[in-house]
Scaffold this motif. Sequence first.
Motif, short mmCIF file in Angstrom:
data_model
loop_
_atom_site.label_atom_id
_atom_site.label_comp_id
_atom_site.label_asym_id
_atom_site.label_seq_id
_atom_site.Cartn_x
_atom_site.Cartn_y
_atom_site.Cartn_z
N ILE A 1 22.71 17.67 -38.88
CA ILE A 1 23.53 16.83 -39.74
C ILE A 1 22.99 15.41 -39.84
O ILE A 1 22.88 14.84 -40.93
CB ILE A 1 24.99 16.79 -39.22
N ASP A 2 22.66 14.80 -38.69
CA ASP A 2 22.39 13.37 -38.73
C ASP A 2 21.08 13.00 -39.43
O ASP A 2 20.98 11.93 -40.03
CB ASP A 2 22.49 12.73 -37.34
N LYS A 3 20.06 13.88 -39.37
CA LYS A 3 18.82 13.54 -40.07
C LYS A 3 18.99 13.52 -41.59
O LYS A 3 18.68 12.50 -42.23
CB LYS A 3 17.70 14.50 -39.67
N PRO A 4 19.47 14.62 -42.22
CA PRO A 4 19.64 14.56 -43.67
C PRO A 4 20.65 13.50 -44.11
O PRO A 4 20.50 12.89 -45.17
CB PRO A 4 20.10 15.97 -44.04
N MET A 5 21.67 13.26 -43.27
CA MET A 5 22.65 12.23 -43.62
C MET A 5 22.00 10.85 -43.59
O MET A 5 22.23 10.02 -44.46
CB MET A 5 23.84 12.29 -42.67
N SER A 6 21.16 10.61 -42.58
CA SER A 6 20.47 9.32 -42.49
C SER A 6 19.53 9.14 -43.67
O SER A 6 19.41 8.03 -44.22
CB SER A 6 19.69 9.24 -41.18
N ILE A 7 18.85 10.21 -44.09
CA ILE A 7 17.94 10.12 -45.24
C ILE A 7 18.73 9.79 -46.51
O ILE A 7 18.35 8.90 -47.29
CB ILE A 7 17.15 11.43 -45.40
N GLU A 8 19.84 10.49 -46.72
CA GLU A 8 20.64 10.24 -47.91
C GLU A 8 21.24 8.84 -47.89
O GLU A 8 21.21 8.13 -48.90
CB GLU A 8 21.74 11.30 -48.04
N ARG A 9 21.75 8.45 -46.73
CA ARG A 9 22.32 7.11 -46.62
C ARG A 9 21.25 6.03 -46.79
O ARG A 9 21.53 4.94 -47.29
CB ARG A 9 23.00 6.94 -45.26
#
Length: 286
Positions: A236-244
């Motif tokens: 979760i946190d990697k793709p969320m960090s990329i999108e954010r």
Amino acid sequence: MNYEQIICETDGPLLILTLNRPDKLNAYTGAMGAEITDAFQRADADDAIRAVIVTGSGRAFCAGADVSGGAKSFDTSGSHGAGVFSSSGQRSGRFIEAIFNCRKPSIAAINGAAVGVGITMTLPMDVRIAAKGARIGFIFARRGLVPEAGSAWFLPKLVGLPQSLRWCLSGRTFDADEALKGGLVSETVEPAELLDRAKEIGHEMSDETSPVAIALTRQMLWRFAGAPDPFGLLEIDKPMSIERGGHADVREGVQSFIEKRKPSFPGKVSQDMPSQYPWWKDRADG
């Protein structure tokens, strides 16, 4: 909804929710639970609200469930017991879900006695502070009941299993200093300073932070703290960090740091949550 058992007031970005049955030491009823549910859901949807503070009117925070019905106060076959556990057909525990799912952080300002549901309702809140002299108790075993409002899940997360067992198996009440030592509250303050301190904490969480980042962070911490390994979180946190990372919030956060000024984040929880949110529903469906 017109509130009869709570009061809601705004103070800048803060919503102050006050349990308001002072003549009954703010004893909990199903109607109160329904009003708390509604207030948290409204706060969740209102981009102007950044944090919620919950406190009590008079000399108590909440002295547990309303037992004015006597020995049968918890017997739902009678009207009083039914009123303690539910209101307008809402399933028990919905106010806990509303607090837990709210995208705004919440602070319990425990101004006096908080026993039974009076303390368990604070467990899904993010910060608890208490007035010196406040009395707290997980008194269920002394009433022939079991810990409710999800507290058998929340409490060990907050204070650990040994401390949870010590408090719940004795059912005794204890003071704010013991609550502090045990990790249930983060600090104790003089009663006259309690609400002001809660507001200070609310501003710490809102004045220079991204509303969207706060909403995501509290859900990540709550939902993954008990995971057996970090791998679900890593998904979760990697793709969320990329999108954010491509969002205007992050550009503003970096630019304000470079310019040494207070940030003004444009993102709103009502419309700028990332595509991964709410990730737990996708995982449950899968």
